[in-house]
Design a protein around this motif. Structure first.
Motif, PDB file in Angstrom:
ATOM      1  N   ARG A  75       0.852  -1.180   0.000  1.00 30.99           N
ATOM      2  CA  ARG A  75       0.000   0.000   0.000  1.00 30.99           C
ATOM      3  C   ARG A  75       0.895   1.240   0.000  1.00 30.99           C
ATOM      4  NH1 ARG A  75      -0.444   2.627   5.004  1.00 30.99           N
ATOM      5  NH2 ARG A  75       0.287   1.431   6.819  1.00 30.99           N
ATOM      6  N   PRO A  76       0.349   2.391  -0.359  1.00 33.02           N
ATOM      7  CA  PRO A  76       1.156   3.608  -0.332  1.00 33.02           C
ATOM      8  C   PRO A  76       1.654   3.922   1.087  1.00 33.02           C
ATOM      9  CG  PRO A  76      -0.813   3.949  -1.635  1.00 33.02           C
ATOM     10  CD  PRO A  76      -0.984   2.622  -0.949  1.00 33.02           C
ATOM     11  N   GLY A  77       2.891   4.390   1.167  1.00 33.99           N
ATOM     12  CA  GLY A  77       3.470   4.801   2.425  1.00 33.99           C
ATOM     13  C   GLY A  77       3.879   6.261   2.350  1.00 33.99           C
ATOM     14  N   LEU A  78       5.168   6.524   2.405  1.00 33.61           N
ATOM     15  CA  LEU A  78       5.639   7.900   2.274  1.00 33.61           C
ATOM     16  C   LEU A  78       5.551   8.378   0.830  1.00 33.61           C
ATOM     17  CD1 LEU A  78       8.675   7.774   4.734  1.00 33.61           C
ATOM     18  CD2 LEU A  78       6.388   8.723   5.119  1.00 33.61           C
ATOM     19  N   ALA A  79       5.266   7.473  -0.064  1.00 33.51           N
ATOM     20  CA  ALA A  79       4.899   7.832  -1.440  1.00 33.51           C
ATOM     21  C   ALA A  79       3.426   7.506  -1.639  1.00 33.51           C
ATOM     22  CB  ALA A  79       5.748   7.073  -2.453  1.00 33.51           C
ATOM     23  N   THR A  80       2.694   8.403  -2.260  1.00 37.72           N
ATOM     24  CA  THR A  80       1.266   8.146  -2.495  1.00 37.72           C
ATOM     25  C   THR A  80       1.040   7.244  -3.695  1.00 37.72           C
ATOM     26  OG1 THR A  80       1.124  10.165  -3.829  1.00 37.72           O
ATOM     27  CG2 THR A  80       0.585  10.347  -1.474  1.00 37.72           C
ATOM     28  N   ARG A  81       1.997   7.232  -4.635  1.00 38.83           N
ATOM     29  CA  ARG A  81       1.897   6.358  -5.797  1.00 38.83           C
ATOM     30  C   ARG A  81       3.276   6.244  -6.446  1.00 38.83           C
ATOM     31  NH1 ARG A  81       1.255   9.571 -10.597  1.00 38.83           N
ATOM     32  NH2 ARG A  81       0.979  11.786 -10.098  1.00 38.83           N
ATOM     33  N   TRP A  82       3.396   5.261  -7.344  1.00 35.82           N
ATOM     34  CA  TRP A  82       4.649   5.024  -8.060  1.00 35.82           C
ATOM     35  C   TRP A  82       4.331   4.338  -9.377  1.00 35.82           C
ATOM     36  CZ3 TRP A  82       3.240   3.079  -3.330  1.00 35.82           C
ATOM     37  CH2 TRP A  82       2.820   1.743  -3.297  1.00 35.82           C
ATOM     38  N   GLU A  83       5.225   4.520 -10.344  1.00 37.94           N
ATOM     39  CA  GLU A  83       5.046   3.872 -11.637  1.00 37.94           C
ATOM     40  C   GLU A  83       6.391   3.764 -12.343  1.00 37.94           C
ATOM     41  OE1 GLU A  83       4.872   8.236 -12.410  1.00 37.94           O
ATOM     42  OE2 GLU A  83       3.573   6.985 -11.143  1.00 37.94           O
ATOM     43  N   GLN A  84       6.466   2.804 -13.285  1.00 35.27           N
ATOM     44  CA  GLN A  84       7.637   2.715 -14.129  1.00 35.27           C
ATOM     45  C   GLN A  84       7.589   3.842 -15.157  1.00 35.27           C
ATOM     46  OE1 GLN A  84       6.746  -1.576 -14.785  1.00 35.27           O
ATOM     47  NE2 GLN A  84       8.976  -1.846 -14.809  1.00 35.27           N
ATOM     48  N   ALA A  85       8.727   4.450 -15.426  1.00 30.00           N
ATOM     49  CA  ALA A  85       8.792   5.525 -16.407  1.00 30.00           C
ATOM     50  C   ALA A  85       8.374   5.004 -17.771  1.00 30.00           C
ATOM     51  CB  ALA A  85      10.205   6.103 -16.465  1.00 30.00           C
ATOM     52  N   ALA A  86       7.631   5.809 -18.490  1.00 31.57           N
ATOM     53  CA  ALA A  86       7.099   5.383 -19.788  1.00 31.57           C
ATOM     54  C   ALA A  86       8.204   5.042 -20.777  1.00 31.57           C
ATOM     55  CB  ALA A  86       6.206   6.478 -20.361  1.00 31.57           C
ATOM     56  N   ASP A  87       9.340   5.712 -20.690  1.00 37.39           N
ATOM     57  CA  ASP A  87      10.420   5.509 -21.658  1.00 37.39           C
ATOM     58  C   ASP A  87      11.534   4.607 -21.152  1.00 37.39           C
ATOM     59  OD1 ASP A  87      11.228   7.282 -19.726  1.00 37.39           O
ATOM     60  OD2 ASP A  87      12.331   8.592 -21.106  1.00 37.39           O
ATOM     61  N   ASP A  88      11.398   4.096 -19.890  1.00 32.57           N
ATOM     62  CA  ASP A  88      12.467   3.275 -19.325  1.00 32.57           C
ATOM     63  C   ASP A  88      11.906   2.388 -18.211  1.00 32.57           C
ATOM     64  OD1 ASP A  88      14.729   2.116 -18.313  1.00 32.57           O
ATOM     65  OD2 ASP A  88      15.601   3.967 -17.514  1.00 32.57           O
ATOM     66  N   PRO A  89      11.673   1.098 -18.467  1.00 27.68           N
ATOM     67  CA  PRO A  89      11.089   0.227 -17.444  1.00 27.68           C
ATOM     68  C   PRO A  89      12.002  -0.017 -16.251  1.00 27.68           C
ATOM     69  CG  PRO A  89      11.759  -1.047 -19.361  1.00 27.68           C
ATOM     70  CD  PRO A  89      11.895   0.396 -19.743  1.00 27.68           C
ATOM     71  N   LYS A  90      13.278   0.401 -16.370  1.00 28.50           N
ATOM     72  CA  LYS A  90      14.179   0.256 -15.232  1.00 28.50           C
ATOM     73  C   LYS A  90      14.053   1.414 -14.238  1.00 28.50           C
ATOM     74  CE  LYS A  90      17.990  -0.225 -17.602  1.00 28.50           C
ATOM     75  NZ  LYS A  90      19.425  -0.462 -17.878  1.00 28.50           N
ATOM     76  N   THR A  91      13.359   2.467 -14.613  1.00 26.27           N
ATOM     77  CA  THR A  91      13.227   3.650 -13.756  1.00 26.27           C
ATOM     78  C   THR A  91      11.835   3.728 -13.157  1.00 26.27           C
ATOM     79  OG1 THR A  91      14.909   4.906 -14.975  1.00 26.27           O
ATOM     80  CG2 THR A  91      13.308   6.168 -13.686  1.00 26.27           C
ATOM     81  N   TRP A  92      11.792   3.909 -11.845  1.00 26.75           N
ATOM     82  CA  TRP A  92      10.548   4.034 -11.090  1.00 26.75           C
ATOM     83  C   TRP A  92      10.414   5.449 -10.564  1.00 26.75           C
ATOM     84  CZ3 TRP A  92       6.974   0.054 -10.262  1.00 26.75           C
ATOM     85  CH2 TRP A  92       7.355  -1.193 -10.771  1.00 26.75           C
ATOM     86  N   ILE A  93       9.248   6.034 -10.752  1.00 25.84           N
ATOM     87  CA  ILE A  93       8.964   7.388 -10.282  1.00 25.84           C
ATOM     88  C   ILE A  93       8.096   7.288  -9.027  1.00 25.84           C
ATOM     89  CG2 ILE A  93       8.062   9.652 -10.875  1.00 25.84           C
ATOM     90  CD1 ILE A  93      10.377   8.698 -12.643  1.00 25.84           C
ATOM     91  N   PHE A  94       8.564   7.875  -7.941  1.00 22.70           N
ATOM     92  CA  PHE A  94       7.826   7.867  -6.670  1.00 22.70           C
ATOM     93  C   PHE A  94       7.350   9.284  -6.365  1.00 22.70           C
ATOM     94  CE2 PHE A  94      10.468   4.119  -6.427  1.00 22.70           C
ATOM     95  CZ  PHE A  94       9.656   3.182  -5.800  1.00 22.70           C
ATOM     96  N   HIS A  95       6.052   9.410  -6.112  1.00 25.15           N
ATOM     97  CA  HIS A  95       5.430  10.702  -5.810  1.00 25.15           C
ATOM     98  C   HIS A  95       5.221  10.794  -4.300  1.00 25.15           C
ATOM     99  CE1 HIS A  95       4.573  11.250 -10.136  1.00 25.15           C
ATOM    100  NE2 HIS A  95       4.404   9.924 -10.115  1.00 25.15           N
ATOM    101  N   LEU A  96       5.902  11.730  -3.670  1.00 25.55           N
ATOM    102  CA  LEU A  96       5.975  11.776  -2.212  1.00 25.55           C
ATOM    103  C   LEU A  96       4.733  12.400  -1.586  1.00 25.55           C
ATOM    104  CD1 LEU A  96       9.700  12.851  -1.760  1.00 25.55           C
ATOM    105  CD2 LEU A  96       8.745  10.580  -2.194  1.00 25.55           C
TER     106      LEU A  96
END
Length: 532
Positions: A75-96
């Motif tokens: 479940r979300p913790g100190l990040a409300t959501r996260w996703e893999q970057a559209a142009d790079d599946p190795k990069t994850w974007i975390f929204h704090l």
């Protein structure tokens, strides 16, 4: 610690005759021989994370412990959501998450995230903490780089595409940068401040070998999850009988892993004994990589799995465990259909040993490093002594033990196969979660030999690696399930471990404890627990 010494210490730490304030404190007896480290990344395995990790120091992603009818997800913790970057599946974007502060008032933001990641993953950082880094890197071996996008967003890039990376991110905990500054830039002094996290409890006192005191964080960012109990005291009591005596005497309210022979009398006296099936396994981890290891031969590894009487171990534990036929439970849909179905079959075990060159004239002999207690270890000495006699009687296998403290054993799991620290051990008895593909990857993938993971056996299996690659690159649930089954079949047929039992997470509590729920997870939610 002797029983007499343990009870004497408890009397000083809130036992009988203690002030009313101490009596209203939820007092928990852990299996650890010392308090977990209190700088924000606790040692003592997952028992440290259970009690001095998540309750105080949180992660971007948290375990969802609300459900009891299925294994815990995220479940979300100190990040409300996260996703893999559209142009790079190795990069994850975390929204704090907005509006979160550490216990010392410092803001939780992208700068705090980067500061903590530097603490774990950048050796030349002025606030690098080597012990915490060793723990975190082993649990999050895929992390490559990270950067701040803006004050509320960070990007983390992994070494390879991994759909299960959030199940690794859950183990990165965050401490206030002010804690380090207030201690004069000395991590050894941070715990005494005490250190500040963002969790529903804050540390108020740290007494090594004695206790850690926690208080409710009334300003916790999630108002619906603010703790019911005002205070918690965590005490290390490694001896099972000492924990049992402390509970009966009213000196603690909650004990981890009650002595199995004392469970009937506890229930008769009105104490609650909680058990529950959850993803966890108690094995011997084979040392396959050692130069002269007899366990290089898969027939030996399979033989040992046929030679042990798992039902006997379950009986020894008074029903607080269930037989382990693989890393996953036999009823798990991802168990697959391996060729081997382990059970107590001494004839088959002896036949496989004979094929590998071991018989009555030349018995298999090896040493195992074990602990006296510890996180998830249940009753390790009686259990290991049972296995020792079981293997001798059933299959003529001669096992000797090197007995160490739990943290020493954990450190050995990150050693090379011929390291002097292993003292010649050909197996380690370290319990393990089996909760998700991220754990599977770091324990068994061939690129996860220590110190880059927990593949202590130095086990290589091409079919397993291929299945994990397929799993890591897919987000389709059916493809992930198929790959998980294929991977697990290899863990059974080419076993890197001796699978003994899955424990049932036993703990005993005073009738004064209310609201406890046992999720299908190694971890638990202390905020739901109350006292009457």
């Amino acid at each position: 610690m002797t029983l007499k010494r343990a009870l004497a210490a408890l009397a000083l730490l809130g036992g009988l005759g203690a002030p009313a304030e101490a009596q209203m404190t939820l007092r928990i007896a852990m299996t650890a021989s010392d308090i977990p480290t209190a700088t924000g990344m606790p040692n003592n395995g997952f028992e440290g994370m259970r009690f001095l990790g998540y309750p105080v120091f949180e992660s971007l992603v948290l375990w969802d412990l609300d459900r009891t009818d299925r294994p815990a997800g995220l479940r979300p913790g100190l990040a409300t959501r996260w996703e893999q970057a559209a142009d790079d599946p190795k990069t994850w974007i975390f929204h704090l998450r907005e509006g979160v502060a550490f216990h010392d008032g410092a803001p939780f933001d992208a700068d705090a995230v980067i500061w903590n990641l530097d603490r774990y993953f950048r050796n030349d950082s002025p606030h690098f903490e080597a012990p915490a880094a060793g723990i975190t890197r082993a649990r999050v071996p895929l992390l490559a780089t990270y950067r701040k996008i803006d004050d509320r967003t960070v990007a983390i890039t992994t070494t390879q595409a991994a759909s299960y990376f959030p199940y690794m991110a859950v183990y990165i905990l965050f401490t206030s940068p002010r804690s380090f500054a207030a201690a004069g830039g000395d991590w050894s002094k941070v715990a005494a401040l005490p250190a500040a996290g963002t969790g529903p409890f804050r540390i108020t006192r740290v007494a090594p070998r004695e206790a850690v005191d926690l208080a409710r964080n009334d300003a916790y960012w999630d108002a619906d999850r603010r703790a019911r109990v005002e205070r918690v005291r965590l005490m290390p009591i490694p001896e099972a009988n000492a924990r049992l005596a402390a509970l009966r005497a009213g000196q603690v309210d909650w004990i981890e892993v009650p002595a199995s022979d004392g469970i009937p009398s506890l229930k008769a006296a009105g104490f609650a004994v909680a058990t529950g099936s959850y993803p966890h396994v108690w094995p011997w981890m084979y040392n396959i990589g050692a130069k002269d290891s007899p366990l290089k031969d898969v027939r030996v590894r399979q033989a040992l799995n046929y030679c042990i009487d798992r039902d006997g171990i379950v009986a020894l534990l008074n029903g607080t465990a269930e037989p382990a036929l693989g890393w996953l439970k036999a009823g798990d849909p991802n168990f697959g259909a391996p060729q081997n179905r382990y059970g107590f079959d001494p004839a088959k075990g002896r036949a496989l040993l004979a094929q590998a060159g071991f018989d009555a004239a030349k018995p298999l002999r090896f040493g195992v490093m074990v602990s006296t207690s510890g996180s998830g270890q249940m009753l390790p000495m009686p259990m290991n002594e049972y296995l020792q006699e079981n293997l001798k009687q059933a299959c003529g296998v001669e096992v000797s033990f090197t007995v160490v403290e739990w943290q020493v054993l954990l450190n050995s799991g990150r050693a090379g196969p011929d390291s002097p620290s292993l003292q010649g051990a050909m197996a380690l008895n370290i319990s393990s979660p089996s909760s998700d593909a991220g754990v599977m990857a770091r324990y068994f993938a061939s690129d996860r030999f220590p110190p880059n993971g927990f593949n202590f056996p130095n086990w290589r299996d091409g079919a397993f690696d291929a299945a994990m690659t397929q799993l890591a690159g897919s987000t389709d649930p059916q493809a992930v399930a198929a790959a998980t089954r294929a991977a697990h079949e290899r863990l059974v047929d080419d076993p890197p471990w001796l699978y003994v039992v899955h424990d049932l997470n036993a703990r005993a509590m005073s009738p004064r404890v209310t609201g406890f729920v046992s999720p299908q997870s190694w971890f638990l939610d202390l905020t739901r627990v109350g006292m009457k």
